[in-house]
Design an enzyme around this catalytic site. Sequence first.
Site, PDB file in Angstrom:
ATOM      1  CG  ASP A 144      23.016   1.233  55.576  1.00 36.61           C
ATOM      2  OD1 ASP A 144      22.220   2.072  55.106  1.00 36.61           O
ATOM      3  OD2 ASP A 144      22.912   0.774  56.718  1.00 36.61           O
ATOM      4  CG  ASP A 162      18.530   4.489  54.289  1.00 37.33           C
ATOM      5  OD1 ASP A 162      19.742   4.193  54.250  1.00 37.33           O
ATOM      6  OD2 ASP A 162      17.682   3.833  54.929  1.00 37.33           O
TER       7      ASP A 162
END
Length: 410
Positions: free
Chosen positions: A103, A282
């Site tokens: 992440d 992201d």
Amino acid sequence: MLGRLLPLIVLSVVAAVAAKPVVVRKSPVTLPIARRFNVTNAHDLLKIDQARAKALKEQSLAKGKATSLQQAISNVPATNAVVYYTVSVGVGTPPTQYDLIVDTGSSNTWIGANQAYVKTNSSVDTGEEFLVEYGSGLVLGEQYTDTVTLDDLVLTKQAIGDAEFAIGFDGVDGILGVGPVDLTAGTTSGGGLVPTVLDTALSEGKIDTEVIGISFEPTTQTSVTNGELTFGGTDSSKFTGDIAYVPITSTSPASSYVGIDQSITYGSAGTPILSSTAGITDTGTTLTLIATDALAAYQAATGAVADPTTGLLTITQEQFANLESLFFHIGGNTYEFTANAQIWPRSLNSAIGGSADSIYLVVADLGSNSGEGLDFIDGYTFLERFYYVWDVSNTRVGFATTPFTDATTN
């Protein structure tokens, strides 16, 4: 303290919804990452990505403001990511392996959501608690330092959270947070920043530069190991041409993340879709999200209509035959997002609650209009078409084309 609070926390959530040797290694370290598909929540793909987008905005804007534990828990929905990439990470001496989501939109590393943290003689309790909120859930527990093994990269004193309570992370053990370290501010009871694995690798002399190279590949399989992380550099076998870099945007709240400035046009005529603005890259977001007003322009250009079942845009076979590329203008470079790249893998339509014969688009609604300082999220459906570099040392982001940029996988 957490033991005393846990019953209250649970009630609040329910109401609201053999040892490896230490290797000093200064050349880049590469390890595989696996794509996972969470069928349980796949029908809520767009809603989950929009919830993450909203949380990212709110968390950045709320930085420095006090939030009570009760408020944090009451406001977090218990949902799981639909598509994500995981890496196998060893923790302890000897190491126990955990599957962690990669992440770039968060920076705390923690384990224990599924498989419990196995403490060894290298596990050191710092005496602090941690709490992190995500668009997909929440985690809280005790903060430790421990030996963390990423293939040949061995970190002897890495900050690691032990989840005593976590919601929204079915099927994975936790998160490997590789975003900006400032995102860890206020996540522990002791205050201050929590070093990321990149920070620790640099401080322990295991890498020369704080860089992570990320390679994804488009696929039609629900679970496959087809990605790669490179710590301390890049892997030239994974991209074509040169990597072009741009600085992290100065526009808030995107500047708090791995944020960039970009504009988007459609087709050979250069139809404007999104004017130059700030947003983020992201790995924790599945779709390619653009502001609501930009999506309206995209719909007008493509003829796409909203599907009431999935929430995604859908086009006919004839419209797909005429679908032109989107062009992402980042810095002085233009990246072509082909017609095939714009569609969801057709063999996985039923997995998201769609019709097997339909064509769904991965460009979707961010959930807010442009002008808010975070007007797009280039999620993994965009990133899988390019090589992606987060250069922490120089606060910049890089992109390069790959053999999969023009793939017709979908």
